[in-house]
Design a protein around this motif. Structure first.
Motif, PDB file in Angstrom:
ATOM      1  N   ILE A 161       0.837  -1.206   0.000  1.00  0.00           N
ATOM      2  CA  ILE A 161       0.000   0.000   0.000  1.00  0.00           C
ATOM      3  C   ILE A 161       0.869   1.251   0.000  1.00  0.00           C
ATOM      4  N   VAL A 162       1.917   1.237   0.826  1.00  0.00           N
ATOM      5  CA  VAL A 162       2.839   2.376   0.863  1.00  0.00           C
ATOM      6  C   VAL A 162       3.514   2.555  -0.486  1.00  0.00           C
ATOM      7  N   ASP A 163       3.916   1.435  -1.092  1.00  0.00           N
ATOM      8  CA  ASP A 163       4.570   1.497  -2.393  1.00  0.00           C
ATOM      9  C   ASP A 163       3.630   2.082  -3.440  1.00  0.00           C
ATOM     10  N   ALA A 164       2.357   1.737  -3.373  1.00  0.00           N
ATOM     11  CA  ALA A 164       1.385   2.284  -4.319  1.00  0.00           C
ATOM     12  C   ALA A 164       1.122   3.766  -4.053  1.00  0.00           C
ATOM     13  N   LEU A 165       1.123   4.165  -2.782  1.00  0.00           N
ATOM     14  CA  LEU A 165       0.869   5.571  -2.449  1.00  0.00           C
ATOM     15  C   LEU A 165       1.955   6.495  -2.981  1.00  0.00           C
ATOM     16  N   VAL A 166       3.158   5.967  -3.165  1.00  0.00           N
ATOM     17  CA  VAL A 166       4.243   6.789  -3.707  1.00  0.00           C
ATOM     18  C   VAL A 166       3.878   7.321  -5.085  1.00  0.00           C
ATOM     19  N   ASP A 167       3.153   6.520  -5.854  1.00  0.00           N
ATOM     20  CA  ASP A 167       2.769   6.916  -7.215  1.00  0.00           C
ATOM     21  C   ASP A 167       1.511   7.771  -7.250  1.00  0.00           C
ATOM     22  N   LEU A 168       0.917   8.057  -6.105  1.00  0.00           N
ATOM     23  CA  LEU A 168      -0.331   8.824  -6.089  1.00  0.00           C
ATOM     24  C   LEU A 168      -0.203  10.188  -6.761  1.00  0.00           C
ATOM     25  N   LEU A 201      -2.930  11.446  -9.458  1.00  0.00           N
ATOM     26  CA  LEU A 201      -3.875  12.425  -8.932  1.00  0.00           C
ATOM     27  C   LEU A 201      -3.832  13.701  -9.774  1.00  0.00           C
TER      28      LEU A 201
END
Length: 293
Positions: free
Chosen positions: A112-119, A123
């Motif tokens: 989840i953290v790894d995916a949030l980096v690409d937010l 966005l």
């Protein structure tokens, strides 16, 4: 005898067919693909940029200099490049830490953290600006506790820096992360076994290996921040001479139908963008050279 002589004939006859299939191209030939590439780049990149430059030529040198060096424009340069530099430097430090944690540690919610980096990539920038404003404004979730302490993070240059940090972080993380994954942990262990401290291991073993990627991520974050608009205008306050970025100056000139003045300022930004692009390409070439060595 006749059977022994006839046996090799099918293999010999099949050889030209296999050769023809080996030479068969998946895509069309070089001339066609090169022509399409040049046409595509001309329509999408070269012609619009040429129109930008040609429109600027309608100004005399004095008019051009007056448009790009007025006090309000110079103040926007200082804010845009200064805030972009600060944001890129912050992202170098924290982007390296985030990449290190994602590569070297396993923990619940890592994906989840790894995916949030690409937010910030996915966005819309306007949504990012509105979200940051809702958090950091004087009546926001975080700003309402900071403003009584005299800490104002929105509607001033501080907000510009925060917005640029937000949109630039993924560039550093995604550039450094693959290099850390490919680095040899045995070298770090050998250095520590030989008595090196953690600081010495980092500066003598880890940092030289990731330095090209780190510099590339810095340059990419810096270049991205210079041209940012959507996430900044909501949180900057857009006060002339205080928190007005250069892209907003260009938009303002367009709204006033000062097309030549807008293109003049845009050409200055274009020159800096090309210079940064050359730096990024040079750093990437250096990184590939070191990886090949």
């Amino acid at each position: 005898m006749s059977g022994a002589i006839a046996a090799p004939l099918p293999a010999t006859a099949a050889a030209p067919s296999s050769s023809r299939s080996g030479n068969r191209k998946v895509l069309p030939g070089f001339n066609l693909t090169l022509g399409y590439t040049l046409l595509y780049l001309s329509l999408i990149v070269l012609i619009p940029l040429s129109a930008l430059v040609f429109k600027t030529f309608t100004l005399t040198w004095d008019q051009f200099w007056a448009a790009v060096s007025s006090p309000r424009v110079l103040a926007s340069y200082r804010l845009t490049f200064g805030a972009s530099l600060i944001a890129a430097l912050v992202n170098v430090v924290f982007g390296l830490l985030v990449a290190w944690v994602l590569v070297r540690y396993s923990f619940p919610g890592k994906r989840i953290v790894d995916a949030l980096v690409d937010l910030p990539f996915a966005l819309p920038t306007a949504v990012a600006g509105i979200s940051l404003t809702a958090l950091l404004a004087g009546n926001g979730w975080i700003g309402q506790y900071l403003e009584p302490l005299g800490i104002q993070l929105a509607f001033n240059p501080n907000g510009v820096v925060i917005a640029l940090i937000f949109i630039g972080l993924p560039f550093v993380v995604r550039t450094v992360q693959p290099v850390l994954e490919e680095s040899e942990k045995e070298l770090e262990e050998a250095a520590m076994c030989l008595g090196a401290t953690r600081l010495q291991t980092f500066t003598k073993v880890i940092l030289p290996a990731i330095l090209p990627a780190l510099l590339t991520g810095f340059a990419m974050a810096f270049a991205r921040a210079i041209g940012e608009y959507g996430s900044v205008i909501f949180i900057a306050g857009n006060m002339p001479m205080v928190s007005e970025i250069t892209p907003l100056i260009i938009i303002g000139k367009l709204e006033q139908y000062d097309y030549a003045g807008a293109t003049a300022v845009a050409v200055v930004m274009l020159v800096f963008s090309f210079l940064l692009l050359l730096v990024i390409n040079a750093l990437q070439a250096w990184q590939r050279k070191r990886a090949g060595a």
